[in-house]
Scaffold this motif. Structure first.
Motif, PDB file in Angstrom:
ATOM      1  N   PRO A 106      38.315  49.298  28.366  1.00 29.49           N
ATOM      2  CA  PRO A 106      38.621  49.545  26.957  1.00 29.49           C
ATOM      3  C   PRO A 106      39.910  48.812  26.579  1.00 29.49           C
ATOM      4  O   PRO A 106      40.798  48.610  27.414  1.00 29.49           O
ATOM      5  CB  PRO A 106      38.803  51.067  26.889  1.00 29.49           C
ATOM      6  N   GLU A 107      40.020  48.399  25.336  1.00 28.18           N
ATOM      7  CA  GLU A 107      41.181  47.612  24.910  1.00 28.18           C
ATOM      8  C   GLU A 107      42.514  48.317  25.143  1.00 28.18           C
ATOM      9  O   GLU A 107      43.533  47.664  25.371  1.00 28.18           O
ATOM     10  CB  GLU A 107      41.044  47.270  23.413  1.00 28.18           C
ATOM     11  N   ASP A 108      42.511  49.651  25.077  1.00 32.46           N
ATOM     12  CA  ASP A 108      43.770  50.385  25.226  1.00 32.46           C
ATOM     13  C   ASP A 108      44.019  50.853  26.659  1.00 32.46           C
ATOM     14  O   ASP A 108      44.934  51.642  26.914  1.00 32.46           O
ATOM     15  CB  ASP A 108      43.807  51.584  24.269  1.00 32.46           C
ATOM     16  N   HIS A 109      43.212  50.363  27.615  1.00 30.67           N
ATOM     17  CA  HIS A 109      43.415  50.754  29.014  1.00 30.67           C
ATOM     18  C   HIS A 109      44.697  50.100  29.541  1.00 30.67           C
ATOM     19  O   HIS A 109      45.004  48.954  29.195  1.00 30.67           O
ATOM     20  CB  HIS A 109      42.221  50.313  29.848  1.00 30.67           C
ATOM     21  N   PRO A 110      45.483  50.809  30.386  1.00 31.35           N
ATOM     22  CA  PRO A 110      46.735  50.242  30.922  1.00 31.35           C
ATOM     23  C   PRO A 110      46.547  48.892  31.615  1.00 31.35           C
ATOM     24  O   PRO A 110      47.429  48.016  31.529  1.00 31.35           O
ATOM     25  CB  PRO A 110      47.198  51.317  31.918  1.00 31.35           C
ATOM     26  N   LEU A 111      45.391  48.676  32.270  1.00 32.57           N
ATOM     27  CA  LEU A 111      45.187  47.411  32.971  1.00 32.57           C
ATOM     28  C   LEU A 111      44.989  46.231  32.019  1.00 32.57           C
ATOM     29  O   LEU A 111      45.073  45.076  32.432  1.00 32.57           O
ATOM     30  CB  LEU A 111      43.982  47.516  33.916  1.00 32.57           C
ATOM     31  N   ALA A 112      44.764  46.521  30.748  1.00 32.90           N
ATOM     32  CA  ALA A 112      44.603  45.443  29.769  1.00 32.90           C
ATOM     33  C   ALA A 112      45.903  44.672  29.572  1.00 32.90           C
ATOM     34  O   ALA A 112      45.893  43.555  29.038  1.00 32.90           O
ATOM     35  CB  ALA A 112      44.112  45.998  28.439  1.00 32.90           C
ATOM     36  N   ALA A 113      47.014  45.234  30.014  1.00 30.45           N
ATOM     37  CA  ALA A 113      48.310  44.556  29.905  1.00 30.45           C
ATOM     38  C   ALA A 113      48.461  43.470  30.957  1.00 30.45           C
ATOM     39  O   ALA A 113      49.396  42.656  30.883  1.00 30.45           O
ATOM     40  CB  ALA A 113      49.449  45.568  30.026  1.00 30.45           C
ATOM     41  N   ARG A 114      47.598  43.430  31.929  1.00 34.48           N
ATOM     42  CA  ARG A 114      47.693  42.438  33.012  1.00 34.48           C
ATOM     43  C   ARG A 114      46.808  41.233  32.722  1.00 34.48           C
ATOM     44  O   ARG A 114      45.812  41.323  32.016  1.00 34.48           O
ATOM     45  CB  ARG A 114      47.289  43.069  34.333  1.00 34.48           C
ATOM     46  N   ASP A 115      47.192  40.090  33.311  1.00 34.48           N
ATOM     47  CA  ASP A 115      46.404  38.864  33.151  1.00 34.48           C
ATOM     48  C   ASP A 115      45.313  38.750  34.201  1.00 34.48           C
ATOM     49  O   ASP A 115      44.262  38.162  33.955  1.00 34.48           O
ATOM     50  CB  ASP A 115      47.311  37.632  33.238  1.00 34.48           C
ATOM     51  N   VAL A 116      45.566  39.282  35.383  1.00 29.34           N
ATOM     52  CA  VAL A 116      44.630  39.192  36.500  1.00 29.34           C
ATOM     53  C   VAL A 116      44.465  40.577  37.111  1.00 29.34           C
ATOM     54  O   VAL A 116      45.453  41.289  37.327  1.00 29.34           O
ATOM     55  CB  VAL A 116      45.115  38.197  37.577  1.00 29.34           C
ATOM     56  N   ILE A 117      43.230  40.946  37.391  1.00 23.64           N
ATOM     57  CA  ILE A 117      42.932  42.240  38.007  1.00 23.64           C
ATOM     58  C   ILE A 117      42.402  41.993  39.418  1.00 23.64           C
ATOM     59  O   ILE A 117      41.526  41.142  39.634  1.00 23.64           O
ATOM     60  CB  ILE A 117      41.875  43.011  37.193  1.00 23.64           C
ATOM     61  N   THR A 118      42.910  42.746  40.376  1.00 27.99           N
ATOM     62  CA  THR A 118      42.485  42.634  41.770  1.00 27.99           C
ATOM     63  C   THR A 118      41.813  43.928  42.218  1.00 27.99           C
ATOM     64  O   THR A 118      41.935  44.968  41.544  1.00 27.99           O
ATOM     65  CB  THR A 118      43.696  42.360  42.683  1.00 27.99           C
ATOM     66  N   PRO A 119      41.141  43.935  43.353  1.00 33.37           N
ATOM     67  CA  PRO A 119      40.562  45.179  43.873  1.00 33.37           C
ATOM     68  C   PRO A 119      41.603  46.285  44.033  1.00 33.37           C
ATOM     69  O   PRO A 119      41.313  47.456  43.799  1.00 33.37           O
ATOM     70  CB  PRO A 119      39.979  44.748  45.213  1.00 33.37           C
ATOM     71  N   ALA A 120      42.824  45.912  44.419  1.00 33.72           N
ATOM     72  CA  ALA A 120      43.879  46.909  44.588  1.00 33.72           C
ATOM     73  C   ALA A 120      44.170  47.624  43.266  1.00 33.72           C
ATOM     74  O   ALA A 120      44.465  48.830  43.250  1.00 33.72           O
ATOM     75  CB  ALA A 120      45.153  46.251  45.125  1.00 33.72           C
ATOM     76  N   ASP A 121      44.100  46.888  42.148  1.00 36.82           N
ATOM     77  CA  ASP A 121      44.341  47.495  40.839  1.00 36.82           C
ATOM     78  C   ASP A 121      43.254  48.503  40.470  1.00 36.82           C
ATOM     79  O   ASP A 121      43.473  49.382  39.621  1.00 36.82           O
ATOM     80  CB  ASP A 121      44.384  46.403  39.755  1.00 36.82           C
ATOM     81  N   LEU A 122      42.085  48.375  41.114  1.00 40.42           N
ATOM     82  CA  LEU A 122      40.942  49.231  40.784  1.00 40.42           C
ATOM     83  C   LEU A 122      40.731  50.342  41.810  1.00 40.42           C
ATOM     84  O   LEU A 122      39.711  51.044  41.757  1.00 40.42           O
ATOM     85  CB  LEU A 122      39.676  48.374  40.682  1.00 40.42           C
ATOM     86  N   ALA A 123      41.695  50.505  42.700  1.00 40.93           N
ATOM     87  CA  ALA A 123      41.542  51.485  43.787  1.00 40.93           C
ATOM     88  C   ALA A 123      41.309  52.898  43.264  1.00 40.93           C
ATOM     89  O   ALA A 123      40.561  53.681  43.874  1.00 40.93           O
ATOM     90  CB  ALA A 123      42.770  51.442  44.694  1.00 40.93           C
ATOM     91  N   ASP A 124      41.928  53.241  42.137  1.00 43.37           N
ATOM     92  CA  ASP A 124      41.798  54.600  41.607  1.00 43.37           C
ATOM     93  C   ASP A 124      40.853  54.671  40.405  1.00 43.37           C
ATOM     94  O   ASP A 124      40.828  55.692  39.699  1.00 43.37           O
ATOM     95  CB  ASP A 124      43.190  55.127  41.198  1.00 43.37           C
ATOM     96  N   GLU A 125      40.093  53.609  40.184  1.00 40.85           N
ATOM     97  CA  GLU A 125      39.190  53.569  39.040  1.00 40.85           C
ATOM     98  C   GLU A 125      37.743  53.813  39.461  1.00 40.85           C
ATOM     99  O   GLU A 125      37.325  53.416  40.555  1.00 40.85           O
ATOM    100  CB  GLU A 125      39.276  52.200  38.345  1.00 40.85           C
ATOM    101  N   LYS A 126      36.992  54.440  38.593  1.00 40.24           N
ATOM    102  CA  LYS A 126      35.557  54.577  38.806  1.00 40.24           C
ATOM    103  C   LYS A 126      34.889  53.269  38.375  1.00 40.24           C
ATOM    104  O   LYS A 126      35.198  52.732  37.306  1.00 40.24           O
ATOM    105  CB  LYS A 126      34.999  55.751  38.001  1.00 40.24           C
ATOM    106  N   ILE A 127      33.974  52.781  39.197  1.00 39.92           N
ATOM    107  CA  ILE A 127      33.397  51.460  38.973  1.00 39.92           C
ATOM    108  C   ILE A 127      31.917  51.547  38.608  1.00 39.92           C
ATOM    109  O   ILE A 127      31.123  52.224  39.276  1.00 39.92           O
ATOM    110  CB  ILE A 127      33.566  50.570  40.222  1.00 39.92           C
ATOM    111  N   ILE A 128      31.578  50.853  37.545  1.00 37.74           N
ATOM    112  CA  ILE A 128      30.181  50.665  37.134  1.00 37.74           C
ATOM    113  C   ILE A 128      29.753  49.313  37.700  1.00 37.74           C
ATOM    114  O   ILE A 128      30.422  48.302  37.459  1.00 37.74           O
ATOM    115  CB  ILE A 128      30.069  50.670  35.595  1.00 37.74           C
ATOM    116  N   HIS A 129      28.672  49.266  38.419  1.00 34.80           N
ATOM    117  CA  HIS A 129      28.313  48.013  39.096  1.00 34.80           C
ATOM    118  C   HIS A 129      26.802  47.788  39.061  1.00 34.80           C
ATOM    119  O   HIS A 129      26.018  48.674  38.717  1.00 34.80           O
ATOM    120  CB  HIS A 129      28.796  48.047  40.557  1.00 34.80           C
TER     121      HIS A 129
END
Length: 300
Positions: A173-196
């Motif tokens: 979502p546009e207002d998600h904290p990770l939207a402030a980053r330019d690059v997302i890594t697996p480590a950034d998603l460690a605590d996120e639920k993933i749709i795949h």
């Protein structure tokens, strides 16, 4: 009587019947007056009856010729139509495209490309049939479709294919904290639920390997075959996802943000067609245009 009448004979008959003169018919047909006379003489010999009477200095069709003229007119019109269609095919203005594709493409990207393609080709029609990759392969092997857009493709002797690596991005979502980053890594998603995507897909296996290689275990929340379904779920804050940038771009301005995902896990898209079915010029041109439409999303 021979049934192998020549087209030029029939054209001469119709033209003289319309003009009432061999001289004027010769001018219309672009041949000499003696040539017109010979054509009609040969035709009269073929059909076995006289074609014209002369009245008041004008050639008038006989009763037998008048009986033939409506059919001759329809035949010549049909031949003109065939010639026009042939010319349209040559300049890629007529024909029919049968396209099989992944379900997501039926509602994103493909319609825009096809609409633009059809806009200046009024004689071209198309069929779009979405289905799963396994079914698409069956159709192409069976030569039921001209061209297909699929993935998870393994080489097949009855199919020619071109694989294109499309960049993948992390969507949120546009207002998600990770939207402030330019690059997302697996480590950034460690605590996120993933749709795949489905676990048996090549894309999922590569993505899961990227997580594991970085010491992160993917937390699965939804398994969905289509990237567009993942986008809709992310919009509803069910979780985050890593998908093709091609699909993510369709949600720009709709509340979805996407960022580069590293390490790179490209979505391998395959453009395929039957080996033994000679492609029409329309098919080849559309494939080229569709291929060009993907270049902006292609992984370098």
């Amino acid at each position: 009587m021979s049934t192998r009448l020549r087209l030029r004979q029939l054209e001469a008959l119709e033209c003289v019947a319309e003009t009432g003169s061999m001289t004027r018919a010769a001018e219309v047909l672009g041949i000499s007056q003696p040539a017109v006379s010979r054509l009609l003489s040969d035709l009269a010999s073929e059909v076995g009856f006289q074609l014209f009477d002369r009245r008041d200095g004008r050639l008038v069709p006989t009763q037998e010729a008048r009986f033939l003229l409506p059919d001759i007119h329809r035949l010549l019109e049909m031949l003109d139509h065939i010639g026009e269609v042939s010319r349209n095919l040559t300049v890629r203005k007529a024909g029919h495209l049968r396209i099989a594709c992944l379900p997501g493409f039926a509602t994103s990207h493909l319609p825009e490309v096809l609409a633009h393609f059809l806009s200046d080709r009024p004689g071209v029609t198309a069929t779009i049939e979405p289905d799963r990759p396994e079914r698409i392969l069956e159709w192409i092997v069976g030569e039921q479709y001209d061209f297909a857009i699929t993935d998870n493709f393994d080489a097949h002797p009855a199919v020619t294919s071109q694989t294109i690596k499309i960049r993948s991005v992390c969507i949120m979502p546009e207002d998600h904290p990770l939207a402030a980053r330019d690059v997302i890594t697996p480590a950034d998603l460690a605590d996120e639920k993933i749709i795949h995507t489905r676990r048996d897909s090549g894309f999922y296996r590569e993505l899961n390997e990227a997580f594991l290689s970085n010491g992160v275990e993917m937390t699965s929340i939804v398994e969905a075959r289509q990237f567009t379904a993942a986008c809709e779920l992310v919009l509803r804050r069910v979780g985050l996802s890593v998908i093709s940038e091609l699909d993510a771009a369709g949600y720009v301005g709709r509340g979805l943000a996407f960022r580069t995902f590293a390490p790179s896990v490209p979505h391998r898209l395959a453009l395929v067609r039957p080996v033994n079915k000679h492609p029409s010029m329309i098919t080849l041109e559309f494939m080229e245009i569709f291929r060009d439409s993907l270049r902006a999303f292609e992984q370098a």
